[in-house]
Design a protein around this motif. Structure first.
Motif, PDB file in Angstrom:
ATOM      1  N   ILE A   1      72.049  -7.275-106.736  1.00 17.88           N
ATOM      2  CA  ILE A   1      72.236  -8.012-106.037  1.00 17.88           C
ATOM      3  C   ILE A   1      71.338  -7.095-103.833  1.00 17.88           C
ATOM      4  O   ILE A   1      72.108  -5.791-104.768  1.00 17.88           O
ATOM      5  CB  ILE A   1      73.780  -8.615-105.325  1.00 17.88           C
ATOM      6  CG1 ILE A   1      73.501  -9.998-106.686  1.00 17.88           C
ATOM      7  CG2 ILE A   1      73.715  -9.076-104.266  1.00 17.88           C
ATOM      8  CD1 ILE A   1      74.979 -10.354-107.388  1.00 17.88           C
TER       9      ILE A   1
ATOM     10  N   ASP B   1      76.798  -6.162-108.278  1.00 15.23           N
ATOM     11  CA  ASP B   1      76.556  -6.940-107.022  1.00 15.23           C
ATOM     12  C   ASP B   1      77.666  -5.867-106.719  1.00 15.23           C
ATOM     13  O   ASP B   1      79.361  -5.907-106.515  1.00 15.23           O
ATOM     14  CB  ASP B   1      77.562  -7.837-107.541  1.00 15.23           C
ATOM     15  CG  ASP B   1      78.187  -8.421-106.480  1.00 15.23           C
ATOM     16  OD1 ASP B   1      77.949  -8.462-106.072  1.00 15.23           O
ATOM     17  OD2 ASP B   1      78.898  -9.193-106.565  1.00 15.23           O
ATOM     18  N   ASP B   2      77.358  -4.242-105.258  1.00 17.78           N
ATOM     19  CA  ASP B   2      75.917  -5.005-105.151  1.00 17.78           C
ATOM     20  C   ASP B   2      75.352  -3.416-105.183  1.00 17.78           C
ATOM     21  O   ASP B   2      75.991  -2.971-105.113  1.00 17.78           O
ATOM     22  CB  ASP B   2      75.444  -6.125-103.442  1.00 17.78           C
ATOM     23  CG  ASP B   2      76.030  -5.747-102.104  1.00 17.78           C
ATOM     24  OD1 ASP B   2      75.525  -4.578-102.244  1.00 17.78           O
ATOM     25  OD2 ASP B   2      76.655  -6.139-101.488  1.00 17.78           O
TER      26      ASP B   2
ATOM     27  N   SER C   1      76.974 -13.353-104.780  1.00 23.76           N
ATOM     28  CA  SER C   1      77.801 -13.548-105.508  1.00 23.76           C
ATOM     29  C   SER C   1      77.925 -14.701-106.244  1.00 23.76           C
ATOM     30  O   SER C   1      77.856 -14.618-107.968  1.00 23.76           O
ATOM     31  CB  SER C   1      78.826 -12.737-104.831  1.00 23.76           C
ATOM     32  OG  SER C   1      78.102 -11.893-104.567  1.00 23.76           O
TER      33      SER C   1
END
Length: 478
Positions: free
Chosen positions: A307, A250-251, A165
């Motif tokens: 992510i 995220d995420d 992050s």
């Protein structure tokens, strides 16, 4: 108003009305709406709304979009007649909203005149163009060895708590003054993490060009499922207007888990790791909307940084392999590098950018041509040298240069570098200007050199001019 009243005609009107058969865990089971369609909004008598998510033979399943306690079994339900949309436009910049566009920052709702559906088809091939412009993240390793182009989908993958992050947040902060609008989608995170991210953006004045879409960990599973599609719709509006955008998801691990939760609640057949069979399509239809449009269709771009979380570095797990196959490359963060103090903990050997090199500036591309290979060779030599064997002078020299490069590649959080700074350290290292610098002094020397880098130096400046300036700066430091 008067004209609409005059145009009103009396007549028989038929409408379907269903009723709630069951309610629980953010899911409502409804009977009596035979013409309902997927992703259609339905309204309950208490004012709540739901989203049709599954069609059954006798009942349909709907996601509750509001946590109203008034929804009970037997309550009447009717069609609303439209799909789920979110307000888009420049008035969202600087705001924190939920997946439905409602403000979460305590400010009045933004005045929105344009709306866009959360679910939309990806741009067809005829509307797309080749990735040709770089998107700078400010990270030394990424911008030089794993470059990202505007319109690319670059996966950030690694174990929990090793800087995924932070890397994406640095990329957002680096877009200041670059005419790139950013959307940060925070999925399933605790409120403390959300507040910390927003505070970093506020202190760096990055909220001026950023929208934050939040679905917290305690939100309904439907909200966590809709969050990335809401962020994508906001960015897609700007892309269609010819602007460059960056979206951070995220995420997507938590997103996949929320979709699995919804699917199990809706009694869908489970597959591998209890995920439904269409889990691959879930993320592919989201990330395929990120692209660069041709000039005939506005020329805008949407760059995606999804992510994903791994467990103990296992890249062959179900969700990571799905995302790796969808995206255009991955930035892999290694927990062992993080524990050794190599920050950012990017594993250069297992990280790749499949199309970003085509968008890289020629000067940076030429200067970094051998850096990746040199560093990988150094890691192998360092592993071999641990056995205590006697090394030749040439091998010892390569080890010394490798240790210096490792220290150069280290970078503190929230300190993104410009592309001119990248070219400066690449040339200084590649041309041997830092040979006399000890590895433990690299950070201090490099920081001083980059701080005094003149603004007149551009990427297109002649290499001789660059080297002349760098030699003069380093002469004062060494």
């Amino acid at each position: 108003m008067v004209e609409s009243v005059k145009a009103y005609q009396f007549g028989l009107r038929l409408s379907e009305r269903g009723c709630v058969a069951g309610i629980g865990d953010g899911i409502a089971w409804i009977r009596g709406l035979p013409s309902a369609r997927l992703d259609e909004l339905i309204g309950f008598d208490d004012g709540s709304t739901g989203l049709v998510f599954q069609l059954g033979k006798d009942v349909l399943g709907a996601i509750l979009l509001s946590q109203s306690r008034g929804v009970t079994a037997g309550m009447a339900v009717q069609h609303i007649g439209r799909k789920l949309e979110i307000g888009v436009g420049d008035t969202l910049l600087g705001r924190v909203v939920d997946p439905l566009g409602s403000p979460l920052d305590g400010l009045p709702p933004p005045e929105l005149r344009q709306f866009r559906s959360l679910e939309a088809a990806a741009p067809p091939i005829i509307e797309r163009d080749f990735v040709s412009e770089p998107l700078y993240t400010g990270c030394k390793i990424v911008d030089t060895l794993i470059p990202i182009g505007k319109g690319q989908r670059q996966l950030i993958i690694g174990d929990d708590g090793i800087g995924k992050s932070a890397l994406a947040l640095d990329a957002v902060l680096n877009q200041c003054g670059r005419n790139v609008l950013c959307v940060m989608v925070l999925i399933g995170q605790p409120r403390s993490s959300v507040a910390g991210t927003i505070e970093v953006l506020r202190q760096a004045d990055a909220l001026a060009y950023t929208v934050v879409v939040v679905a917290e960990a305690n939100a309904l599973p439907g909200f966590r499922y809709l969050a990335p599609f809401a962020g994508c719709a906001i960015a897609e509006h700007w892309m269609r207007m010819g602007r460059d955008t960056l979206v951070v998801y995220d995420d997507l691990t938590r997103h996949a888990q929320s979709y699995r939760e919804l699917s199990l609640l809706l009694q869908r057949p489970p597959g591998r790791e209890a995920y439904p069979g269409d889990i691959f399509y879930l993320h592919s239809r989201l990330l395929e909307r990120s692209t660069v449009l041709s000039s005939a269709y506005g020329g805008g771009s949407m760059t995606a940084l999804p992510i994903i979380e791994t467990r103990q570095g296992e890249l062959s797990a179900y969700i990571p392999t799905n995302l790796i196959s969808i995206t255009d490359g991955q930035i892999y963060l290694e927990s062992k590098l993080f524990a050794a103090g190599m920050l950012p903990a990017i594993d250069i050997g297992r990280s790749v950018s499949r199309i970003g090199g085509k968008a890289q500036h020629p000067a940076i591309k030429t200067a970094s041509a051998h850096i990746r290979l040199d560093y990988l060779q150094f890691l192998e030599l360092e592993l071999f040298a641990r056995f205590g064997t006697r090394l030749e002078a040439g091998v010892e020299e390569k080890l010394q240069r490798g240790r210096l490069l490792r220290e150069i590649l280290k970078q503190d959080r929230l300190q993104p570098l410009s592309e001119s700074a990248h070219l400066a350290w690449l040339l200084a290292y590649g041309e041997g200007l830092l040979e006399t610098v000890k590895p433990e002094q690299a950070a201090e020397v490099l920081t001083g050199m980059l701080a005094q880098l003149p603004d007149t130096l551009k990427l297109d400046s002649p290499k001789k001019h660059w080297l002349q300036v760098l030699r003069q700066l380093l002469a004062d430091k060494l």
